[in-house]
Design a protein around this motif. Structure first.
Motif, PDB file in Angstrom:
ATOM      1  N   LYS A  36       0.827  -1.216   0.000  1.00  0.00           N
ATOM      2  CA  LYS A  36       0.000   0.000   0.000  1.00  0.00           C
ATOM      3  C   LYS A  36       0.858   1.263   0.000  1.00  0.00           C
ATOM      4  O   LYS A  36       0.519   2.252  -0.657  1.00  0.00           O
ATOM      5  CB  LYS A  36      -0.907   0.012   1.226  1.00  0.00           C
ATOM      6  N   ALA A  37       1.946   1.254   0.754  1.00  0.00           N
ATOM      7  CA  ALA A  37       2.747   2.464   0.925  1.00  0.00           C
ATOM      8  C   ALA A  37       3.763   2.677  -0.187  1.00  0.00           C
ATOM      9  O   ALA A  37       4.291   3.783  -0.342  1.00  0.00           O
ATOM     10  CB  ALA A  37       3.474   2.416   2.269  1.00  0.00           C
TER      11      ALA A  37
ATOM     12  N   PRO B   3       3.746   3.085  -3.576  1.00  0.00           N
ATOM     13  CA  PRO B   3       3.599   4.189  -4.528  1.00  0.00           C
ATOM     14  C   PRO B   3       3.794   5.562  -3.870  1.00  0.00           C
ATOM     15  O   PRO B   3       4.448   6.441  -4.441  1.00  0.00           O
ATOM     16  CB  PRO B   3       2.172   4.043  -5.057  1.00  0.00           C
ATOM     17  N   ALA B   4       3.256   5.719  -2.679  1.00  0.00           N
ATOM     18  CA  ALA B   4       3.401   7.013  -1.999  1.00  0.00           C
ATOM     19  C   ALA B   4       4.858   7.274  -1.632  1.00  0.00           C
ATOM     20  O   ALA B   4       5.351   8.400  -1.766  1.00  0.00           O
ATOM     21  CB  ALA B   4       2.529   7.045  -0.745  1.00  0.00           C
TER      22      ALA B   4
ATOM     23  N   ASN C  21       6.817   8.270  -4.773  1.00  0.00           N
ATOM     24  CA  ASN C  21       6.502   9.639  -5.147  1.00  0.00           C
ATOM     25  C   ASN C  21       7.214  10.625  -4.227  1.00  0.00           C
ATOM     26  O   ASN C  21       7.796  11.616  -4.677  1.00  0.00           O
ATOM     27  CB  ASN C  21       4.987   9.859  -5.102  1.00  0.00           C
ATOM     28  N   PHE C  22       7.191  10.365  -2.922  1.00  0.00           N
ATOM     29  CA  PHE C  22       7.845  11.227  -1.949  1.00  0.00           C
ATOM     30  C   PHE C  22       9.345  11.307  -2.209  1.00  0.00           C
ATOM     31  O   PHE C  22       9.938  12.390  -2.211  1.00  0.00           O
ATOM     32  CB  PHE C  22       7.587  10.717  -0.535  1.00  0.00           C
TER      33      PHE C  22
END
Length: 134
Positions: free
Chosen positions: A60-61, A63-64, A67-68
């Motif tokens: 879940k984490a 992709p975020a 991006n970060f």
């Protein structure tokens, strides 16, 4: 956390591999070997739900986090190059407007001189003291 899980998993796998080799050799387990095998089997059973939850969180984490890192990575690299010693800074503080403040710790007060630091007074020899006639 990740290193602990990796280390524990590797130990479990190696103990299982050793156990299988010994079973194939026809030699039995010593009491210590059986205890270690049972211990690691129990650890695998206890950690299985946590590892599954960790894997789900990672999916879940991911992709975020990517991006970060792509957006903030260059700024962090510049910051890390400028700061030589992080121990002289207070923890980060987030302001109500969203700014992040990094305060420098106050410089420590100069230490007082100890008697060991001060040189001893010059020695006075009796033959150097002027004689006073009374």
């Amino acid at each position: 956390m990740r290193q602990f899980l990796l280390t524990t998993t590797l130990i479990c796998l190696s103990s299982v591999a050793v156990a299988q080799e010994q079973e194939n050799d026809g030699s039995g387990f010593s009491l210590m070997e059986r205890g270690a095998r049972d211990f690691f089997d129990g650890m695998k059973k206890e950690m299985a739900p946590a590892l599954e939850g960790l894997g789900e969180w990672g999916r879940k984490a991911s992709p975020a986090l990517r991006n970060f890192i792509s957006e903030m990575g260059p700024a962090f690299t510049d910051l890390l190059e400028e700061v030589e010693d992080w121990s002289v800074y207070e923890p980060l503080q987030k302001m109500p407007n969203g700014d992040i403040v990094i305060r420098r710790k106050p410089d420590p007060a100069p230490e007082a001189k100890t008697p060991e630091d001060t040189p001893p007074p010059p020695a006075i020899y009796l033959d150097e003291v002027p004689q006073i006639d009374l």
